[in-house]
Design an enzyme around this catalytic site. Structure first.
Site, mmCIF file in Angstrom:
data_model
loop_
_atom_site.group_PDB
_atom_site.id
_atom_site.type_symbol
_atom_site.label_atom_id
_atom_site.label_comp_id
_atom_site.label_asym_id
_atom_site.label_seq_id
_atom_site.Cartn_x
_atom_site.Cartn_y
_atom_site.Cartn_z
ATOM 1 N N SER A 69 -0.709 4.571 13.346
ATOM 2 C CA SER A 69 -1.733 4.856 12.336
ATOM 3 C C SER A 69 -3.018 5.338 12.986
ATOM 4 C CB SER A 69 -2.009 3.561 11.564
ATOM 5 O OG SER A 69 -3.154 3.692 10.764
ATOM 6 N N TYR A 93 -3.530 -6.331 11.295
ATOM 7 C CA TYR A 93 -2.648 -5.189 10.993
ATOM 8 C C TYR A 93 -2.904 -4.053 11.986
ATOM 9 C CZ TYR A 93 -1.491 -0.653 9.121
ATOM 10 O OH TYR A 93 -1.050 0.635 9.032
ATOM 11 N N LYS A 134 -0.528 -2.190 15.362
ATOM 12 C CA LYS A 134 -0.224 -0.784 15.665
ATOM 13 C C LYS A 134 -0.590 -0.472 17.121
ATOM 14 C CE LYS A 134 1.581 0.117 11.757
ATOM 15 N NZ LYS A 134 3.035 0.257 11.671
HETATM 16 C C1 UD1 Z 1 -6.308 1.718 4.734
HETATM 17 C C2 UD1 Z 1 -6.534 0.709 5.804
HETATM 18 C C3 UD1 Z 1 -5.917 1.223 7.065
HETATM 19 C C4 UD1 Z 1 -4.434 1.442 6.863
HETATM 20 C C5 UD1 Z 1 -4.202 2.346 5.668
HETATM 21 C C6 UD1 Z 1 -2.735 2.292 5.345
HETATM 22 C C7 UD1 Z 1 -8.574 -0.543 5.308
HETATM 23 C C8 UD1 Z 1 -10.012 -0.722 5.634
HETATM 24 N N1 UD1 Z 1 -7.959 0.445 5.968
HETATM 25 O O1 UD1 Z 1 -6.897 2.962 5.137
HETATM 26 O O2 UD1 Z 1 -6.099 0.291 8.119
HETATM 27 O O3 UD1 Z 1 -3.876 2.047 7.996
HETATM 28 O O4 UD1 Z 1 -4.924 1.889 4.534
HETATM 29 O O5 UD1 Z 1 -2.447 2.969 4.185
HETATM 30 O O6 UD1 Z 1 -8.044 -1.247 4.484
HETATM 31 N N2 UD1 Z 1 -11.316 3.506 -1.841
HETATM 32 C C9 UD1 Z 1 -12.100 3.326 -2.963
HETATM 33 N N3 UD1 Z 1 -11.624 2.542 -3.983
HETATM 34 C C10 UD1 Z 1 -10.393 1.926 -3.918
HETATM 35 C C11 UD1 Z 1 -9.599 2.122 -2.764
HETATM 36 C C12 UD1 Z 1 -10.097 2.918 -1.734
HETATM 37 O O7 UD1 Z 1 -13.196 3.860 -3.055
HETATM 38 O O8 UD1 Z 1 -10.044 1.211 -4.867
HETATM 39 C C13 UD1 Z 1 -11.817 4.372 -0.757
HETATM 40 C C14 UD1 Z 1 -11.958 3.654 0.578
HETATM 41 O O9 UD1 Z 1 -13.246 3.107 0.693
HETATM 42 C C15 UD1 Z 1 -11.682 4.782 1.553
HETATM 43 C C16 UD1 Z 1 -10.733 5.709 0.812
HETATM 44 O O10 UD1 Z 1 -10.845 5.372 -0.551
HETATM 45 O O11 UD1 Z 1 -12.871 5.485 1.775
HETATM 46 C C17 UD1 Z 1 -9.303 5.533 1.248
HETATM 47 O O12 UD1 Z 1 -8.965 4.165 1.177
HETATM 48 P P1 UD1 Z 1 -7.487 3.642 1.438
HETATM 49 O O13 UD1 Z 1 -6.532 4.377 0.603
HETATM 50 O O14 UD1 Z 1 -7.527 2.144 1.304
HETATM 51 O O15 UD1 Z 1 -7.202 4.056 2.940
HETATM 52 P P2 UD1 Z 1 -7.995 3.694 4.291
HETATM 53 O O16 UD1 Z 1 -9.101 2.780 4.053
HETATM 54 O O17 UD1 Z 1 -8.322 4.968 4.957
#
Ligand code: UD1
Length: 341
Positions: A125, A150, A154
């Site tokens: 990842s 987690y 990795k």
């Molecule tokens: C997340 C994990 C990462 C993991 C990946 C696997 C965290 C901090 N990171 O990545 O370690 O490898 O998932 O799929 O958990 N967002 C919102 N509202 C939401 C959900 C997300 O605003 O309800 C935003 C987040 O702040 C981020 C973006 O959307 O900026 C993507 O979020 P997400 O899909 O959770 O992925 P990552 O955080 O990049």
């Protein structure tokens, strides 16, 4: 040669099984069904006309892993997806994550190390980079201290493979560092089905649009980015799945330059949370209910891939864009809801 896909009924695993079968590989899936369902086998069969072999197994059972390899000597290639992936859960139950994600890895590598030749693809990842010092992120960027157990699994997983490859010359391995996988197969026969409340952005968006959730919380709009929301590199799961087949083929053809290689898998393009929402509204024709809330602890500001190595060395590039991925995720969500209703 048979290919073992562990976690092959999960989100990325199931799409990879489809791409392997489309290219004529015989596939056998091991999955413990902890975060997946047997229906996925039907979906794979509908798309490819072929049902992969299936064994329900918890890979933490070392004896069963050994028996599996003993009774399936033709398995020389393994694509290893089986792992737990919820960041929050890993903080609460770290030992479960170390056991699920690392003990299982060791057991599989031990089996492969005994073979005359073996090929291993590992799900890594972009989380290993943390907040990278430079964007786009190359494979040479520093691995930062992990923010969660987690993420640590990795990093340690990659290190375990590096050390194993140093002594077992018969073992050829590639770690693929995914950016943010999203989307679903265009047929909507398989896709992402998170258990409970989705933690990731895109399933939360589609579940909100379909009426399962009231509104999406956007975690922070005061980041130093073009619109204040975090930037990520969202990659279509079908493109990602194809990269696994290409990586496996590279090892089988002996084209790898070392017996352990790493590739970033992303599009190279960063999109902010608000841009993802806009793209979703465009392709779905639906207005999304969302509000801005506080930042989520542990989120990095921005991460997107430098894709040069994957393009030039692996010979792979993402063909689908954000709109394609969100349209397919929406089609899938709607189909899943119709089935349930
Ligand atoms: C997340 C994990 C990462 C993991 C990946 C696997 C965290 C901090 N990171 O990545 O370690 O490898 O998932 O799929 O958990 N967002 C919102 N509202 C939401 C959900 C997300 O605003 O309800 C935003 C987040 O702040 C981020 C973006 O959307 O900026 C993507 O979020 P997400 O899909 O959770 O992925 P990552 O955080 O990049």
């Amino acid at each position: 040669m048979k290919i073992l896909v562990t976690g092959g009924l999960g989100f990325i695993g199931s799409h990879t099984v489809v791409e392997l079968q489309n290219r004529g590989f015989e596939v056998i899936v091991i999955d413990d069904l902890s975060n997946s369902s047997l229906d996925v086998l039907d979906g794979i069969e509908k798309i490819t006309g072929q049902r992969p072999g299936f064994v329900k197994m918890d890979l933490r059972d070392k004896v069963k892993v050994h028996e599996f390899f003993k009774s399936n000597p033709a398995v020389e290639g393994v694509i290893h997806f089986a792992a737990s992936k919820a960041v929050g859960e890993s903080v609460k139950d770290p030992l479960l994550y170390y056991e699920n994600n690392l003990a299982t890895l060791v057991y599989i590598l031990k089996e492969l190390s005994r073979k005359q030749k073996s090929y291993f693809i590992f799900s890594s990842s972009c989380t290993v980079y943390g907040q990278a010092d430079q964007l786009p992120i190359t494979e040479g960027a520093a691995v930062k201290p992990a923010e969660s157990p987690y993420g640590n699994t990795k990093q340690i997983g990659e290190e375990i493979i590096v050390d194993a490859c140093k002594v077992y010359e018969n073992l050829q391995a590639i770690a693929l560092r995914y950016f943010n996988p999203i989307g679903a197969h265009e047929s909507a026969e398989i896709g992402e089905l998170p258990l409970g409340v989705p933690q990731n952005l895109v399933p939360f968006i589609t579940q909100t649009a379909v009426g399962l959730r009231d509104e999406l919380s956007v975690f922070g709009n005061d980041y130093p980015t073009r619109d204040g929301t975090c930037v990520r590199d969202y990659i279509h799961v079908v493109d990602l799945a194809k990269a696994h087949v290409i990586a496996l083929q590279r090892l089988m053809d002996g084209k790898n330059s070392e017996n352990f290689e790493i590739f970033n898998l992303g599009t190279g393009k960063g999109s902010s949370v608000l841009e993802v929402i806009k793209s979703f509204e465009k392709v779905s024709g639906k207005e999304l209910n969302y509000k801005i809330v506080d930042r989520r602890p542990g989120d990095v500001v921005a991460a997107y891939a430098d894709t040069e190595k994957a393009n030039d060395v692996l010979g792979w590039r993402a063909e689908l864009d954000l709109d394609d991925a969100l349209a397919s995720a929406w089609k899938w969500e709607q189909k899943v809801r119709q089935v349930k209703d």
